[in-house]
Design a protein around this motif. Structure first.
Motif, PDB file in Angstrom:
ATOM      1  N   PHE A 150       1.472   4.650  20.661  1.00 30.46           N
ATOM      2  CA  PHE A 150       1.535   3.309  20.847  1.00 30.46           C
ATOM      3  C   PHE A 150       0.793   2.741  18.984  1.00 30.46           C
ATOM      4  O   PHE A 150       1.278   2.064  18.857  1.00 30.46           O
ATOM      5  CB  PHE A 150      -0.260   3.358  21.620  1.00 30.46           C
ATOM      6  N   GLU A 151       0.134   3.593  17.989  1.00 30.22           N
ATOM      7  CA  GLU A 151       0.403   2.822  16.664  1.00 30.22           C
ATOM      8  C   GLU A 151       1.265   3.545  16.123  1.00 30.22           C
ATOM      9  O   GLU A 151       1.787   3.059  15.677  1.00 30.22           O
ATOM     10  CB  GLU A 151      -0.556   4.261  16.828  1.00 30.22           C
ATOM     11  N   ARG A 152       2.825   4.260  16.150  1.00 24.74           N
ATOM     12  CA  ARG A 152       3.661   4.932  15.725  1.00 24.74           C
ATOM     13  C   ARG A 152       4.461   3.668  15.483  1.00 24.74           C
ATOM     14  O   ARG A 152       4.567   3.235  14.737  1.00 24.74           O
ATOM     15  CB  ARG A 152       4.204   5.990  15.990  1.00 24.74           C
ATOM     16  N   GLN A 153       4.667   2.970  17.157  1.00 30.49           N
ATOM     17  CA  GLN A 153       5.478   2.102  16.905  1.00 30.49           C
ATOM     18  C   GLN A 153       4.658   0.589  16.543  1.00 30.49           C
ATOM     19  O   GLN A 153       5.723  -0.175  16.004  1.00 30.49           O
ATOM     20  CB  GLN A 153       5.548   1.728  18.474  1.00 30.49           C
ATOM     21  N   LEU A 154       3.857   0.538  16.708  1.00 29.57           N
ATOM     22  CA  LEU A 154       2.867  -0.227  16.172  1.00 29.57           C
ATOM     23  C   LEU A 154       2.765  -0.870  15.152  1.00 29.57           C
ATOM     24  O   LEU A 154       3.267  -1.612  14.529  1.00 29.57           O
ATOM     25  CB  LEU A 154       1.454  -0.761  16.766  1.00 29.57           C
ATOM     26  N   PHE A 155       2.493   0.444  14.380  1.00 31.40           N
ATOM     27  CA  PHE A 155       2.509  -0.053  12.867  1.00 31.40           C
ATOM     28  C   PHE A 155       3.611   0.324  12.509  1.00 31.40           C
ATOM     29  O   PHE A 155       4.226  -0.330  11.067  1.00 31.40           O
ATOM     30  CB  PHE A 155       1.678   1.179  12.112  1.00 31.40           C
ATOM     31  N   ALA A 156       5.140   0.801  12.662  1.00 31.43           N
ATOM     32  CA  ALA A 156       6.241   0.246  12.213  1.00 31.43           C
ATOM     33  C   ALA A 156       6.758  -0.565  12.030  1.00 31.43           C
ATOM     34  O   ALA A 156       7.586  -1.298  11.977  1.00 31.43           O
ATOM     35  CB  ALA A 156       7.139   1.730  12.513  1.00 31.43           C
ATOM     36  N   ALA A 157       6.014  -1.481  13.119  1.00 32.75           N
ATOM     37  CA  ALA A 157       6.861  -2.458  13.318  1.00 32.75           C
ATOM     38  C   ALA A 157       6.387  -4.156  12.474  1.00 32.75           C
ATOM     39  O   ALA A 157       5.533  -3.903  11.523  1.00 32.75           O
ATOM     40  CB  ALA A 157       6.768  -3.074  15.314  1.00 32.75           C
ATOM     41  N   GLU A 158       7.483  -5.247  12.260  1.00 35.17           N
ATOM     42  CA  GLU A 158       7.039  -6.818  11.850  1.00 35.17           C
ATOM     43  C   GLU A 158       6.282  -7.388  12.467  1.00 35.17           C
ATOM     44  O   GLU A 158       6.442  -6.888  14.091  1.00 35.17           O
ATOM     45  CB  GLU A 158       8.136  -7.015  11.312  1.00 35.17           C
ATOM     46  N   ALA A 159       5.254  -8.345  12.403  1.00 37.02           N
ATOM     47  CA  ALA A 159       5.164  -9.344  12.728  1.00 37.02           C
ATOM     48  C   ALA A 159       6.038 -10.199  13.446  1.00 37.02           C
ATOM     49  O   ALA A 159       6.847 -10.097  13.108  1.00 37.02           O
ATOM     50  CB  ALA A 159       4.711  -9.795  11.667  1.00 37.02           C
ATOM     51  N   GLY A 160       5.253 -10.644  14.915  1.00 38.83           N
ATOM     52  CA  GLY A 160       6.179 -10.964  15.937  1.00 38.83           C
ATOM     53  C   GLY A 160       6.104 -10.713  17.120  1.00 38.83           C
ATOM     54  O   GLY A 160       5.022  -9.329  17.319  1.00 38.83           O
ATOM     55  N   LEU A 161       7.129 -11.008  18.190  1.00 37.05           N
ATOM     56  CA  LEU A 161       6.732 -10.471  19.045  1.00 37.05           C
ATOM     57  C   LEU A 161       8.224  -9.280  19.434  1.00 37.05           C
ATOM     58  O   LEU A 161       8.769  -9.358  18.913  1.00 37.05           O
ATOM     59  CB  LEU A 161       7.498 -11.508  20.216  1.00 37.05           C
TER      60      LEU A 161
END
Length: 255
Positions: A170-181
């Motif tokens: 879960f963490e890997r994808q969250l921290f690789a993403a930009e703010a927003g939906l």
């Protein structure tokens, strides 16, 4: 049968030592045990030559005691200077940056990892919820209605999270993403997540003063390990070892 400078290491001693060296196969465990006993015997013999009190039993359990005393007596180990620490700090800035902070809302659609049908259903619902959110539906309202996480009581809010606070996938994808939906559902061992990153605060570089001692400890340990490797290498080269093909690169003490 192994012989180290005319001292024999019996098969029985190797078999007894194997319990301390778990491995993927019995042969690998036996090789590790034999290597450890050879190193222990070399250290014991060197300690005896220097007039130190030594044990007579064949075991690797005392090798570190000998090693500490021998290193102290025979191997000068330099310590890292402030300049060397500063150089390491400058060359490795990524190691001295605090974790980013994310302020996150999510909707968990629970699905067991081994239940393919449940996963397919959860993914379809997640994509449906994403469409509703893109059309302007309130995230908190959908979280309260659909989320299987206790955070549903607060509109799906997980608050601020940093690295290490949630499961890796879960963490890997969250921290690789930009703010927003996030445009796609995020999979984890718990199911499918619809995620909205409200805010992303970049990590800050830690000042040198805050990490200087940590760097010094790391560099000193690195130098120490190298000194130990060189010292054991010298003992091996100078010894007469029969019955064992000593592979220095595989020894735990040579790393």
């Amino acid at each position: 049968m192994i012989q180290v400078n005319q001292t024999q290491i019996s098969e029985q001693a190797i078999l007894a030592e194997m319990q301390y060296h778990p491995a993927d196969s019995q042969r690998a465990a036996m090789l590790k045990a034999a290597e450890s006993l050879v190193i222990a015997e070399l250290l014991r013999q060197r300690a005896q030559q220097l007039g130190m009190e030594v044990a007579t039993n064949q075991s690797s359990t005392g090798e570190h005691d000998y090693l500490e005393q021998l290193i102290e007596r025979e191997v000068p180990i330099p310590t890292a200077s402030r300049q060397e620490c500063e150089h390491y700090y400058q060359q490795n800035p990524q190691r001295f940056t605090s974790s980013p902070l994310l302020e996150v809302q999510h909707i968990l659609l629970a699905a067991a990892p081994d239940d393919d049908q449940e996963r397919v259903h959860a993914k379809a619902l997640a994509e449906e919820l994403l469409q509703q959110l893109q059309q302007g539906h309130a995230f908190a309202e959908l979280a309260r209605k659909y989320s299987a996480c206790p955070s549903n009581q607060t509109g799906g809010s997980l608050g601020q999270i940093s690295k290490g606070q949630t499961v890796p996938e879960f963490e890997r994808q969250l921290f690789a993403a930009e703010a927003g939906l996030l445009p796609s559902p995020v999979e984890s061992r718990y199911g499918l997540h619809v995620v909205f990153i409200q805010q992303k605060i970049a990590g800050q570089t830690l000042p040198f003063a805050a990490v200087e001692q940590k760097i010094a400890d790391y560099l000193n340990e690195k130098v120490r390990r190298k000194a130990i490797a060189q010292y054991i290498h010298t003992l091996v080269v100078q010894a007469e070892i029969d019955g064992y093909d000593f592979n220095l690169s595989d020894s735990p003490l040579m790393q």
